[in-house]
Design a protein around this motif. Structure first.
Motif, PDB file in Angstrom:
ATOM      1  N   PRO A  35       0.811  -1.216   0.000  1.00 22.62           N
ATOM      2  CA  PRO A  35       0.000   0.000   0.000  1.00 22.62           C
ATOM      3  C   PRO A  35       0.848   1.270   0.000  1.00 22.62           C
ATOM      4  O   PRO A  35       1.934   1.317   0.584  1.00 22.62           O
ATOM      5  CB  PRO A  35      -0.810  -0.115   1.306  1.00 22.62           C
ATOM      6  N   ASN A  36       0.320   2.282  -0.650  1.00 21.99           N
ATOM      7  CA  ASN A  36       0.976   3.585  -0.658  1.00 21.99           C
ATOM      8  C   ASN A  36       1.038   4.150   0.757  1.00 21.99           C
ATOM      9  O   ASN A  36       0.137   3.949   1.564  1.00 21.99           O
ATOM     10  CB  ASN A  36       0.192   4.535  -1.571  1.00 21.99           C
ATOM     11  N   ARG A  37       2.131   4.840   1.073  1.00 21.76           N
ATOM     12  CA  ARG A  37       2.336   5.525   2.349  1.00 21.76           C
ATOM     13  C   ARG A  37       2.344   4.575   3.531  1.00 21.76           C
ATOM     14  O   ARG A  37       1.927   4.941   4.651  1.00 21.76           O
ATOM     15  CB  ARG A  37       1.286   6.627   2.553  1.00 21.76           C
ATOM     16  N   SER A  38       2.806   3.358   3.326  1.00 18.06           N
ATOM     17  CA  SER A  38       2.890   2.383   4.406  1.00 18.06           C
ATOM     18  C   SER A  38       4.353   2.142   4.787  1.00 18.06           C
ATOM     19  O   SER A  38       5.271   2.523   4.057  1.00 18.06           O
ATOM     20  CB  SER A  38       2.251   1.059   3.986  1.00 18.06           C
ATOM     21  N   ILE A  39       4.542   1.530   5.956  1.00 20.14           N
ATOM     22  CA  ILE A  39       5.836   0.934   6.306  1.00 20.14           C
ATOM     23  C   ILE A  39       5.635  -0.561   6.168  1.00 20.14           C
ATOM     24  O   ILE A  39       4.873  -1.171   6.931  1.00 20.14           O
ATOM     25  CB  ILE A  39       6.289   1.297   7.725  1.00 20.14           C
ATOM     26  N   TYR A  40       6.290  -1.151   5.187  1.00 23.96           N
ATOM     27  CA  TYR A  40       6.037  -2.544   4.819  1.00 23.96           C
ATOM     28  C   TYR A  40       7.279  -3.368   5.136  1.00 23.96           C
ATOM     29  O   TYR A  40       8.351  -3.138   4.593  1.00 23.96           O
ATOM     30  CB  TYR A  40       5.714  -2.635   3.331  1.00 23.96           C
ATOM     31  N   GLY A  41       7.132  -4.327   6.039  1.00 27.47           N
ATOM     32  CA  GLY A  41       8.261  -5.153   6.459  1.00 27.47           C
ATOM     33  C   GLY A  41       8.350  -6.445   5.681  1.00 27.47           C
ATOM     34  O   GLY A  41       7.342  -7.066   5.347  1.00 27.47           O
ATOM     35  N   ILE A  42       9.579  -6.844   5.376  1.00 27.83           N
ATOM     36  CA  ILE A  42       9.847  -8.131   4.736  1.00 27.83           C
ATOM     37  C   ILE A  42      10.799  -8.895   5.638  1.00 27.83           C
ATOM     38  O   ILE A  42      11.912  -8.432   5.929  1.00 27.83           O
ATOM     39  CB  ILE A  42      10.464  -7.951   3.340  1.00 27.83           C
ATOM     40  N   ILE A  43      10.365 -10.056   6.096  1.00 28.11           N
ATOM     41  CA  ILE A  43      11.199 -10.857   6.981  1.00 28.11           C
ATOM     42  C   ILE A  43      11.276 -12.280   6.450  1.00 28.11           C
ATOM     43  O   ILE A  43      10.466 -12.707   5.627  1.00 28.11           O
ATOM     44  CB  ILE A  43      10.672 -10.848   8.426  1.00 28.11           C
ATOM     45  N   GLY A  44      12.268 -13.008   6.934  1.00 26.00           N
ATOM     46  CA  GLY A  44      12.449 -14.386   6.512  1.00 26.00           C
ATOM     47  C   GLY A  44      13.859 -14.837   6.807  1.00 26.00           C
ATOM     48  O   GLY A  44      14.754 -14.013   7.057  1.00 26.00           O
ATOM     49  N   PRO A  45      14.097 -16.139   6.777  1.00 28.05           N
ATOM     50  CA  PRO A  45      15.430 -16.667   7.074  1.00 28.05           C
ATOM     51  C   PRO A  45      16.433 -16.315   5.991  1.00 28.05           C
ATOM     52  O   PRO A  45      16.067 -15.899   4.881  1.00 28.05           O
ATOM     53  CB  PRO A  45      15.199 -18.179   7.143  1.00 28.05           C
ATOM     54  N   SER A  46      17.694 -16.487   6.309  1.00 27.71           N
ATOM     55  CA  SER A  46      18.752 -16.274   5.330  1.00 27.71           C
ATOM     56  C   SER A  46      18.526 -17.163   4.117  1.00 27.71           C
ATOM     57  O   SER A  46      18.199 -18.349   4.244  1.00 27.71           O
ATOM     58  CB  SER A  46      20.106 -16.595   5.975  1.00 27.71           C
ATOM     59  N   GLY A  47      18.667 -16.583   2.925  1.00 30.71           N
ATOM     60  CA  GLY A  47      18.480 -17.351   1.694  1.00 30.71           C
ATOM     61  C   GLY A  47      17.066 -17.350   1.172  1.00 30.71           C
ATOM     62  O   GLY A  47      16.791 -17.971   0.133  1.00 30.71           O
ATOM     63  N   SER A  48      16.150 -16.653   1.848  1.00 33.68           N
ATOM     64  CA  SER A  48      14.753 -16.668   1.409  1.00 33.68           C
ATOM     65  C   SER A  48      14.462 -15.656   0.305  1.00 33.68           C
ATOM     66  O   SER A  48      13.370 -15.650  -0.247  1.00 33.68           O
ATOM     67  CB  SER A  48      13.819 -16.425   2.603  1.00 33.68           C
ATOM     68  N   GLY A  49      15.427 -14.763   0.023  1.00 32.11           N
ATOM     69  CA  GLY A  49      15.257 -13.849  -1.102  1.00 32.11           C
ATOM     70  C   GLY A  49      14.879 -12.433  -0.726  1.00 32.11           C
ATOM     71  O   GLY A  49      14.390 -11.677  -1.570  1.00 32.11           O
ATOM     72  N   LYS A  50      15.127 -12.046   0.515  1.00 34.93           N
ATOM     73  CA  LYS A  50      14.708 -10.714   0.977  1.00 34.93           C
ATOM     74  C   LYS A  50      15.405  -9.601   0.191  1.00 34.93           C
ATOM     75  O   LYS A  50      14.757  -8.682  -0.315  1.00 34.93           O
ATOM     76  CB  LYS A  50      14.997 -10.564   2.475  1.00 34.93           C
ATOM     77  N   SER A  51      16.721  -9.667   0.084  1.00 36.33           N
ATOM     78  CA  SER A  51      17.457  -8.631  -0.651  1.00 36.33           C
ATOM     79  C   SER A  51      17.153  -8.700  -2.145  1.00 36.33           C
ATOM     80  O   SER A  51      17.075  -7.662  -2.818  1.00 36.33           O
ATOM     81  CB  SER A  51      18.969  -8.770  -0.411  1.00 36.33           C
ATOM     82  N   THR A  52      16.961  -9.901  -2.663  1.00 38.19           N
ATOM     83  CA  THR A  52      16.567 -10.057  -4.062  1.00 38.19           C
ATOM     84  C   THR A  52      15.244  -9.365  -4.328  1.00 38.19           C
ATOM     85  O   THR A  52      15.081  -8.672  -5.346  1.00 38.19           O
ATOM     86  CB  THR A  52      16.455 -11.552  -4.431  1.00 38.19           C
ATOM     87  N   LEU A  53      14.309  -9.508  -3.406  1.00 35.31           N
ATOM     88  CA  LEU A  53      13.007  -8.863  -3.550  1.00 35.31           C
ATOM     89  C   LEU A  53      13.158  -7.343  -3.578  1.00 35.31           C
ATOM     90  O   LEU A  53      12.544  -6.660  -4.416  1.00 35.31           O
ATOM     91  CB  LEU A  53      12.090  -9.296  -2.408  1.00 35.31           C
ATOM     92  N   LEU A  54      13.980  -6.793  -2.693  1.00 38.72           N
ATOM     93  CA  LEU A  54      14.221  -5.350  -2.714  1.00 38.72           C
ATOM     94  C   LEU A  54      14.814  -4.915  -4.046  1.00 38.72           C
ATOM     95  O   LEU A  54      14.459  -3.873  -4.597  1.00 38.72           O
ATOM     96  CB  LEU A  54      15.166  -4.937  -1.581  1.00 38.72           C
ATOM     97  N   ASN A  55      15.748  -5.704  -4.562  1.00 42.94           N
ATOM     98  CA  ASN A  55      16.382  -5.357  -5.838  1.00 42.94           C
ATOM     99  C   ASN A  55      15.384  -5.379  -6.994  1.00 42.94           C
ATOM    100  O   ASN A  55      15.489  -4.573  -7.930  1.00 42.94           O
ATOM    101  CB  ASN A  55      17.538  -6.310  -6.126  1.00 42.94           C
ATOM    102  N   LEU A  56      14.423  -6.268  -6.946  1.00 41.34           N
ATOM    103  CA  LEU A  56      13.381  -6.308  -7.978  1.00 41.34           C
ATOM    104  C   LEU A  56      12.478  -5.085  -7.872  1.00 41.34           C
ATOM    105  O   LEU A  56      12.137  -4.465  -8.881  1.00 41.34           O
ATOM    106  CB  LEU A  56      12.549  -7.581  -7.840  1.00 41.34           C
TER     107      LEU A  56
END
Length: 225
Positions: A35-56
């Motif tokens: 959603p617009n104007r939200s603080i959106y958290g992404i969590i998960g174990p190492s190797g789950s793709g968190k940084s990859t998701l940010l890069n996308l």
């Protein structure tokens, strides 16, 4: 919630690195609405793709399959130059490791994105000073990154991210290199910026206190969403 209320959307996204026997699937059939104007958290174990998701989301990478929309623009279909121009206009990054330029003082580090975009140096430095003051480190403007603490360096990174007035700030483990006290200070800064400016924050974190200020939290699994 209407699709018009989502500033970021991922549709059936798959990301694979490598080929053949070296192929690694980071995630598949990933659907996400931020959603617009939200603080959106992404969590998960190492190797789950968190940084990859940010890069996308930030257009630093493209999906193997599926679509990534930011502000209703399908950025996954743009070429490198077009994605770069789009990112420069709407998106800023804050990383765990500060990536400040050691040869530049704090004021210069913060002003640099505006100077690169062609703004007058006088205006860029004036805005940099204003942001450093707002973040409580204006007295250090002529110091170099190695002369201040990690918490202060991360505040410089926040100022640098804000100077282009982005609509979205992506944060990759922003408290990961900070002690508990400085982590809490940074979290309060993020809350205040969100309240004052309505910027959409997408944050990858393991920090429980940072996770607790998120309006929404998405859990990435080891293999899939």
């Amino acid at each position: 919630m209407s699709l018009n209320n989502f500033i970021i959307r991922l549709e059936n996204v798959k990301k694979i690195y490598g080929k053949g026997k070296e192929e690694v699937e980071v995630f598949s059939n990933l659907n996400l609405n931020i959603p617009n104007r939200s603080i959106y958290g992404i969590i998960g174990p190492s190797g789950s793709g968190k940084s990859t998701l940010l890069n996308l989301i930030g257009g630093l990478d493209t999906p193997t399959e599926g679509k990534v929309f930011v502000k209703d623009k399908e950025i996954s279909s743009l070429d490198d130059g077009e994605r770069g121009n789009f990112r420069a206009k709407y998106i800023s990054y804050v990383f765990q490791f500060f990536h400040l330029i050691p040869e530049l003082n704090l004021e210069e580090n913060v002003a640099l994105p505006l100077i690169i975009k062609g703004h007058k140096r006088k205006d860029a430095f004036s805005k940099a000073k204003e942001l450093l003051n707002c973040l409580g480190i204006g007295e250090f403007e002529k110091r170099y990154p190695f002369e201040i603490s990690g918490g202060e360096q991360q505040r410089v990174c926040i100022a640098r991210a804000l100077i282009t007035e982005p609509e979205i700030i992506l944060l990759d483990e922003p408290t990961g290199s900070l002690d508990h006290k400085n982590s809490d200070i940074l979290i309060e800064i993020i809350k205040k910026i969100h309240l004052d400016k309505g910027i959409t924050f997408v944050v990858v974190t393991h920090n429980e206190n940072l996770k607790n200020i998120c309006n929404y939290v998405h859990h990435l699994g080891v293999n899939n969403v």
